[in-house]
Every structure is written in structure tokens, then in C-alpha cells.
Scaffold this active site. Structure first.
Site, PDB file in Angstrom:
ATOM      1  N   LYS A 144       3.696  -2.445 -10.763  1.00 24.13           N
ATOM      2  CA  LYS A 144       2.550  -2.808 -11.603  1.00 24.13           C
ATOM      3  C   LYS A 144       2.455  -1.883 -12.825  1.00 24.13           C
ATOM      4  O   LYS A 144       2.046  -2.320 -13.903  1.00 24.13           O
ATOM      5  CB  LYS A 144       1.254  -2.760 -10.790  1.00 24.13           C
ATOM      6  CG  LYS A 144       1.166  -3.841  -9.697  1.00 24.13           C
ATOM      7  CD  LYS A 144       1.100  -5.240 -10.276  1.00 24.13           C
ATOM      8  CE  LYS A 144       0.704  -6.273  -9.219  1.00 24.13           C
ATOM      9  NZ  LYS A 144       0.643  -7.648  -9.754  1.00 24.13           N
ATOM     10  N   TYR A 188       4.920  -0.810  -4.906  1.00 29.61           N
ATOM     11  CA  TYR A 188       3.952  -1.740  -5.507  1.00 29.61           C
ATOM     12  C   TYR A 188       3.368  -1.129  -6.783  1.00 29.61           C
ATOM     13  O   TYR A 188       3.326  -1.775  -7.833  1.00 29.61           O
ATOM     14  CB  TYR A 188       2.849  -2.036  -4.500  1.00 29.61           C
ATOM     15  CG  TYR A 188       1.764  -2.978  -4.998  1.00 29.61           C
ATOM     16  CD1 TYR A 188       1.953  -4.358  -4.988  1.00 29.61           C
ATOM     17  CD2 TYR A 188       0.547  -2.477  -5.467  1.00 29.61           C
ATOM     18  CE1 TYR A 188       0.946  -5.218  -5.435  1.00 29.61           C
ATOM     19  CE2 TYR A 188      -0.456  -3.332  -5.912  1.00 29.61           C
ATOM     20  CZ  TYR A 188      -0.255  -4.697  -5.897  1.00 29.61           C
ATOM     21  OH  TYR A 188      -1.243  -5.543  -6.348  1.00 29.61           O
TER      22      TYR A 188
END
Ligand SMILES: NC(=O)c1ccc[n+]([C@@H]2O[C@H](COP(=O)([O-])OP(=O)(O)OC[C@H]3O[C@@H](n4cnc5c(N)ncnc54)[C@H](OP(=O)(O)O)[C@@H]3O)[C@@H](O)[C@H]2O)c1
Length: 241
Positions: free
Chosen positions: A168, A164
Site C-alpha cells: 500500500k 500488506y
């Protein structure tokens, strides 16, 4: 071509729930023509009906950010109806339970990158010709503090969400480099974190969606002399990457 009464047109991906839905509400309350993006038609219709019942100017755009055919259909629909797009908000995102970095598998990386990075990248690439037709285009990428090295270095606790976080962090780099590419145009490209916000993604931990939506709404409504290529925190303050 449909008339939009000179309202600015904003597309928000993943706006059928959570932060995106609240961003849709707040921008519609400010007088924008909101195109509420949802990958699922039924969930999208329900969300649109809710905002219409609040007398807001909202319509549904079906868009799965991992499917180029779906993205192209959305581009065609907006081209035919309006001919331009003022604001694109890449809000769609997933966050799944992850093992420690050394135990990660390719499928977990791929799931995260497909939505959080490639989704935002290909939606932006596909809509850029329409955004170039706006008098003052804005692209807002919804990132996370977990994508920031500065955050990891300065917070007291260790967070292990490599797939994750990396997706990002890649979105942050895309934001910076696209802003550089477009710096001599009237398009501003920025990224923000909503902060820990109570949505399905966090099992409803964190502050309200009203607060979580603030930084995205701030960047979507930047004035023409506003910043580009920057990262903002949930208090709408510029933050180190
Ligand atoms: N909540 C937080 O604390 C927090 C913190 C930092 C960053 N963020 C970021 O904020 C953004 C919004 O998150 P949220 O908390 O509002 O999460 P959420 O309530 O789970 O909403 C996520 C949205 O993304 C959509 N989505 C997922 N995959 C998609 C796809 N392939 N195509 C199109 N849409 C897709 C979901 O659609 P379905 O309903 O169809 O699944 C949903 O509308 C995300 O980018 C997230 O990473 C959230």
C-alpha cells in the site's frame, strides 16, 4: 458505440463485495454509469443483479487485476462500448495473515504486491489512454492507513503487516508520481483509506461499508478545481503520507 445518456462512466475493480460494492451502489445512486468489476463472473453477476433490483444503472466487467489478458479484454470491451472512461477506482485488494517482518517469505510479498500494487499499476497503465479521452478523468487508489509511515509513527500500537503495508505504501508512491506526471492534464489522481471497515477482509470488524465507501466516493466525484496527488483519510480529510 453505445449511448450512456451522458452519464459519467466509472469502473470499480473488486466491486462484487465489500467496500467496492458499496462504492458502486453510492455512485450509481448519484447517477453514474457503473461498470462493476469482478474477477469471478458468477459473483459479479450476483452483485449486478442486486443493484439492478434497486433500479441502478450497473453492468458487469470481468477483470482479474493480476492477469494482463483479462485487463486487456476489459479495456477492449469498454473501448468498444463507450470509447472513454471517466473514473477508474483501483479498489481490489487482499490482506492475508502475516508473520513478523523478519519471518516473511517471498510468496507472501508477491501475493500482496501482485494484487495491491502491480494490479492497480497495470490496470491504470492499461486504462490511461481511455481516461485521457474523458473531459475530467479521475483515478482513485484505495490504500490503507497501514501504508502510511505517519500512521505507524503516531498510533499507540505496533502493527506488523509488512507485506500488506509495503504494497500500500508503494501504491501511495505511484499515486503521487502519476499525479505529478499528469499535473498538466484534466486527470486527478488521489488515494484514500476507507478506515477499518466491516468486510470479509477484516472478518467484519470496523465501521459499516456505507462509512467505508465515503472517502472513495468523495475522490471519484472531485470537482475540476479539486486536489491531485494527495492522500485522504476515511473522513475525506487530507492526511500526512
Ligand atoms: N476493510 C478494511 O478495513 C480496509 C481498510 C483499509 C483498506 N482497505 C482496502 O479496501 C479495498 C477493498 O477491501 P474490502 O475490505 O472491501 O475487501 P473485500 O470485501 O475482501 O473485497 C476485496 C475485493 O477485491 C477483489 N479481488 C481480490 N483479488 C483480486 C484480483 N486478483 N482481481 C480482481 N479483484 C480482486 C475481491 O474479489 P473476490 O470476491 O473474487 O475475492 C473483492 O471483490 C482493498 O484494497 C483493501 O486493501 C480495506
Amino acid at each position: 458505440m453505445a449511448t450512456n445518456d451522458n452519464k459519467k462512466i466509472v469502473l470499480i475493480t473488486g466491486a462484487n463485495k465489500g467496500i467496492g460494492f458499496e462504492v458502486a451502489r453510492q455512485l450509481a445512486q448519484k447517477g453514474f454509469q457503473v461498470l462493476l468489476g469482478s474477477r469471478d463472473e458468477q459473483r459479479g453477476k450476483k452483485a449486478v443483479e442486486q443493484l439492478l433490483s434497486e433500479n441502478l444503472s450497473v453492468s458487469l466487467i470481468q477483470i482479474d487485476v493480476t492477469n494482463q489478458t483479462s485487463i486487456d479484454a476489459a479495456v477492449n470491451e469498454i473501448t468498444n462500448k463507450y470509447g472513454y472512461l471517466d473514473i477508474l477506482i483501483n479498489n481490489s485488494g487482499i490482506y492475508i495473515k502475516e508473520p513478523r517482518p523478519s519471518q516473511l517469505t517471498l510468496d507472501i510479498f508477491q501475493d500482496n504486491f501482485n494484487v495491491n500494487f502491480f494490479g492497480a499499476f497495470f490496470v491504470t497503465k492499461s486504462f490511461l489512454p481511455l481516461i485521457r479521452k474523458s473531459l475530467s478523468g479521475r483515478i482513485v487508489n484505495v490504500t490503507s492507513a497501514l501504508g502510511s509511515i505517519y500512521f505507524h509513527e503516531t498510533c499507540k500500537q505496533s502493527y506488523f503487516h509488512l507485506a500488506y503495508s509495503a504494497s500500500k505504501a508503494s501504491l501511495n508512491m505511484f499515486t503521487y508520481q502519476l499525479a505529478q506526471e499528469l499535473k498538466n492534464t484534466n486527470i486527478k489522481v488521489n488515494t484514500c483509506t476507507p478506515g477499518l471497515t466491516a468486510t470479509e477482509l477484516t472478518n467484519f470488524h470496523g465501521h459499516s461499508v456505507e462509512i467505508g465507501a465515503k472517502s472513495t466516493v468523495f475522490l471519484a466525484t472531485l470537482p475540476d478545481d479539486g486536489p491531485t496527488g494527495k492522500y485522504f483519510n476515511e473522513n475525506c480529510q487530507e492526511e500526512k503520507w
